[in-house]
Write a protein that holds these residues in place. Structure first.
Motif, PDB file in Angstrom:
ATOM      1  N   ASN A 455       0.816  -1.201   0.000  1.00 33.75           N
ATOM      2  CA  ASN A 455       0.000   0.000   0.000  1.00 33.75           C
ATOM      3  C   ASN A 455       0.855   1.258   0.000  1.00 33.75           C
ATOM      4  N   HIS A 456       0.254   2.328  -0.475  1.00 34.47           N
ATOM      5  CA  HIS A 456       0.984   3.592  -0.636  1.00 34.47           C
ATOM      6  C   HIS A 456       0.624   4.532   0.509  1.00 34.47           C
ATOM      7  N   TYR A 457       1.660   4.975   1.244  1.00 32.82           N
ATOM      8  CA  TYR A 457       1.484   5.906   2.349  1.00 32.82           C
ATOM      9  C   TYR A 457       2.332   7.157   2.108  1.00 32.82           C
ATOM     10  N   ARG A 458       1.785   8.299   2.481  1.00 32.61           N
ATOM     11  CA  ARG A 458       2.558   9.545   2.499  1.00 32.61           C
ATOM     12  C   ARG A 458       2.686   9.982   3.954  1.00 32.61           C
ATOM     13  N   ALA A 469       0.038  11.146   8.464  1.00 30.36           N
ATOM     14  CA  ALA A 469       0.241  10.113   7.446  1.00 30.36           C
ATOM     15  C   ALA A 469      -1.055   9.887   6.703  1.00 30.36           C
ATOM     16  N   LEU A 470      -0.946   9.648   5.403  1.00 31.58           N
ATOM     17  CA  LEU A 470      -2.100   9.392   4.545  1.00 31.58           C
ATOM     18  C   LEU A 470      -1.935   8.042   3.857  1.00 31.58           C
ATOM     19  N   TYR A 471      -3.052   7.351   3.683  1.00 34.96           N
ATOM     20  CA  TYR A 471      -3.105   6.135   2.883  1.00 34.96           C
ATOM     21  C   TYR A 471      -3.786   6.479   1.569  1.00 34.96           C
ATOM     22  N   GLN A 482      -8.715   8.058 -10.376  1.00 35.89           N
ATOM     23  CA  GLN A 482      -9.050   8.898  -9.229  1.00 35.89           C
ATOM     24  C   GLN A 482      -8.255   8.435  -8.013  1.00 35.89           C
ATOM     25  N   VAL A 483      -7.626   9.380  -7.310  1.00 38.89           N
ATOM     26  CA  VAL A 483      -6.859   9.066  -6.103  1.00 38.89           C
ATOM     27  C   VAL A 483      -7.649   9.559  -4.899  1.00 38.89           C
ATOM     28  N   SER A 484      -7.856   8.699  -3.927  1.00 41.50           N
ATOM     29  CA  SER A 484      -8.499   9.093  -2.674  1.00 41.50           C
ATOM     30  C   SER A 484      -7.501   8.891  -1.538  1.00 41.50           C
ATOM     31  N   ARG A 485      -7.581   9.766  -0.541  1.00 41.49           N
ATOM     32  CA  ARG A 485      -6.600   9.750   0.539  1.00 41.49           C
ATOM     33  C   ARG A 485      -7.309   9.714   1.888  1.00 41.49           C
ATOM     34  N   MET A 486      -6.818   8.831   2.756  1.00 40.76           N
ATOM     35  CA  MET A 486      -7.383   8.664   4.087  1.00 40.76           C
ATOM     36  C   MET A 486      -6.297   8.912   5.127  1.00 40.76           C
ATOM     37  N   ASP A 487      -6.631   9.718   6.137  1.00 43.60           N
ATOM     38  CA  ASP A 487      -5.685   9.957   7.217  1.00 43.60           C
ATOM     39  C   ASP A 487      -5.551   8.693   8.073  1.00 43.60           C
ATOM     40  N   ASP A 549      -9.775  12.895   1.963  1.00 44.07           N
ATOM     41  CA  ASP A 549     -11.079  12.374   1.544  1.00 44.07           C
ATOM     42  C   ASP A 549     -11.769  11.624   2.683  1.00 44.07           C
ATOM     43  N   GLU A 550     -10.974  11.008   3.545  1.00 50.58           N
ATOM     44  CA  GLU A 550     -11.521  10.291   4.695  1.00 50.58           C
ATOM     45  C   GLU A 550     -10.591  10.507   5.885  1.00 50.58           C
TER      46      GLU A 550
END
Length: 662
Positions: A455-458, A469-471, A482-487, A549-550
């Protein structure tokens, strides 16, 4: 006009320096780097070469990182020096004399300014170096048109400014002290009554090829001849001096005459003051134009026409005329005397607080401007003084401390970190992974050889803290992805910190970094799974954490400011006022606009329409934020026409949002 430096006498009475036996004449590497490495070796210092003009000089536990000629440069101040209109503003605000002028993006406005100026101008790209795209002595509309097109070829913004005539002096300032100076004479030839200008240029180029500093910059720029319709086949009379180019840069065929010993106190003082406007630059090349001998009450005889964050050191070491100055040695001795050994960086998890404006991303611009907007909002929330230098450059102040930003990059981030993180090939070589010889792959959601999903994390690092950190997930949406990002900040496993520390080390420890990590699960021990760092940036998108996004939105901009300004109080004093706005202010979107402005300024309260046609608002926030909002009310949105406002103080009720009533 008499000259402060008798350059023509110096040239006439001395012999041009002969460097035909110099060992640097045949160096194929960058000549500035070669000079610095040679000086470092002579001082028994260790040199480690990297790629793309970057190298380190080590003395025991101390390490100084160079990019070409300059050590430890601030990425922000280097950017501001390159953006000539920002550099001029920084210097003018500090009282450094600079030529009058302005910056333009469209030709009609620039032409109108030129015609109203009433004198000769210089036209130059706002973003540029080495004299590229610069035209001087422009006096006619046709010339201005050509100069504009030339400058626009190099930059979207073009500076039109007062044309100064006099002597062009480059002063090398190291650590705030003028250490070298030379007059740069524009490309020219001197006639002998026999040979053409073309032949005289070739003769001079043969001499230039024996100078390590000039050998790659032959005489070829003849813009002044072209403007004057003078043919290269013209034969000048004996002793006639024919100027070829309008700029004096050595890269454009200019020559150098060393004059440090002749530099007067006023010129030295102005050059040093100009360099001090860029405290994040150890070495600055300050270009002066000397226009007279005795200053008058209204005008300085010396102007700063430009600064360079990475000045060439070769011209001082290999001047055409005069003595050589050991700039490499002076520079190394200075940085060694001011550099201390750095301690290993140890990270801890200290998550950013919840961001309370996450429902209003539309209140901010996109891209680089959003970065600056979020920094401004956090500054208003902490009652910091804000000075806006451009859409993306601002200076924040609190007491005696200040910090310059470009977007979300603070001045303490070094240019070398910016350069390496923008070089994909270099990053691919140095970024760590769990198994160096079996990389996990560059794509988001990549899988390893056993089919397990990576999985990709920032992860965002500020100072010594991991703050968010975001997933990231990708999903097809029509013809696009479409890219969605979750904290997922609260899931970070402590073992991930060592991965981040290794990453920061190879990118020269930037103060702020967004690190992209592929792994199975960020909440599990990194030693028990495969992982790979696939990217790192020094200008991470703060908005991704403010507007996920979440998951929880994180106020990472506030953390950044509190790390840079540790003396900030835990909470800023709040004030409130009641504002009545009169004029054409209803049915023009005033209330909706004011709510967005309130979000941008971290101001709470409410706004409503009154039956008599006025707008009433209560504004609550820090003193500077409320004061700025009052000024905004005096103008309103573009569709409004405010005639006047009435302001009175109001009690604070610790409001946490801004509402549109009625």
């Amino acid at each position: 006009m008499s000259e402060i430096f008798p350059v023509e006498s110096i040239v006439r009475e001395s012999v041009e320096n002969d460097y035909s036996n110099s060992p640097f004449l045949h160096v194929r590497d960058d000549i500035g780097i070669s000079l610095l490495c040679h000086a470092a070796n002579a001082m028994n210092l260790e040199v480690q070469r990297h790629r793309k003009l970057i190298f380190e000089v080590r003395d025991g536990q101390r390490s100084i990182v160079f990019r070409q000629n300059s050590p430890e440069n601030s990425a922000v101040y280097a950017y501001c020096a390159r953006q000539k209109h920002i550099a001029k503003k920084l210097m003018a605000d500090a009282g450094v004399p600079v030529p009058a002028g302005d910056v333009f993006e469209d030709y009609p406005s620039a032409l109108r300014y030129f015609l109203e100026f009433g004198g000769e101008v210089a036209v130059k790209p706002s973003d540029g170096s080495s004299g590229a795209g610069v035209s001087c002595g422009i006096g006619g509309e046709d010339e201005f048109n050509r100069a504009w097109k030339l400058a626009r070829h190099h930059s979207a913004r073009v500076i039109v400014e007062q044309n100064l005539t006099g002597q062009d002096i480059r002063v090398i300032v190291i650590g705030g002290k003028a250490e070298a100076a030379y007059v740069r004479t524009p490309a020219h030839v001197v006639g002998d009554g026999i040979h053409s200008i073309r032949d005289l240029m070739e003769r001079k180029n043969r001499i230039r090829r024996n100078n390590p500093s000039l050998r790659y910059d032959p005489l070829r720029n003849v813009d002044l001849l072209e403007r004057r319709n003078i043919s290269l086949d013209t034969i000048p009379s004996t002793g006639e001096r024919v100027q070829l180019a309008s700029v004096a840069n050595t890269s454009a065929g200019g020559e150098t005459v060393e004059v440090l010993g002749l530099l007067d106190a006023e010129s030295r003082r102005i050059a040093e003051r100009a360099a001090l406007c860029f405290p994040g630059l150890v070495q600055v090349g300050v270009d002066l134009m000397y226009c007279g001998v005795v200053p008058s009450a209204a005008h300085s005889p010396v102007y700063v026409i430009e600064v360079n964050s990475n000045p060439g050191i070769c011209d001082a070491v290999f001047p055409s005329y005069g003595r050589a100055v050991d700039v490499p040695g002076k520079l190394l001795r200075h940085v060694l005397s001011t550099t201390t050994a750095a301690s290993p960086r140890r990270l801890q998890v200290a998550l950013a607080p919840v961001y309370r404006f996450s429902q209003f991303p539309r209140a901010f611009y996109q891209g680089e401007r959003r970065q600056a907007d979020l920094i401004k909002q956090a500054a208003f929330a902490h009652n910091l003084e804000i000075e806006t230098l451009s859409d993306t450059v601002l200076r924040l102040r609190h007491g005696k401390f200040s910090c310059l930003f470009h977007g979300a990059i603070p001045e303490c981030v070094r240019l070398v970190s910016r350069k390496i993180t923008r070089n994909n090939d270099w990053m691919a070589e140095v970024l760590p992974c769990s198994e160096p010889h079996q990389q996990a792959g560059m794509g988001e959601g990549a899988g390893d050889e056993s089919g397990r999903r990576l999985n990709h994390y920032r992860v965002l690092v500020i100072g010594n803290k991991v703050v968010a950190a975001l997933y990231s997930q990708t999903a097809p949406q029509g013809m696009q992805t479409q890219v969605s990002r979750m904290d997922v900040s609260e899931l970070i496993h402590p073992s991930v910190l060592s991965v981040l520390e290794r990453t920061l080390q190879v990118i020269f420890d930037p103060f702020i970094a967004g690190i992209d990590l592929l792994m199975e699960d960020i909440s599990r021990d990194a030693c028990s799974q495969r992982w790979q760092v696939v990217n790192a940036v020094c200008n991470p998108h703060l908005g991704r954490h403010h507007f996920p996004d979440e998951g929880l939105p994180r106020d990472v901009a506030a953390v950044l400011l509190r790390e840079l300004f540790p003396e900030l109080p835990d909470s800023a004093t709040r004030v409130a006022c009641r504002v009545l706005v009169c004029g054409k202010v209803q049915h023009v979107g005033f209330r909706r606009w004011l709510k967005l402005m309130a979000v941008r300024h971290a101001v709470s309260g409410w706004v409503r329409n009154l039956e008599d046609g006025r707008v009433e608002a209560v504004l609550e926030g820090t003193e500077r934020a409320v004061a700025q909002m009052v000024e905004q009310c005096k103008v309103g949105p573009l569709s409004a026409a405010v005639t006047h406002t009435e302001v009175e103080s109001a009690p604070c009720f610790s409001r946490c949002s801004f509402s549109v009533l009625g």
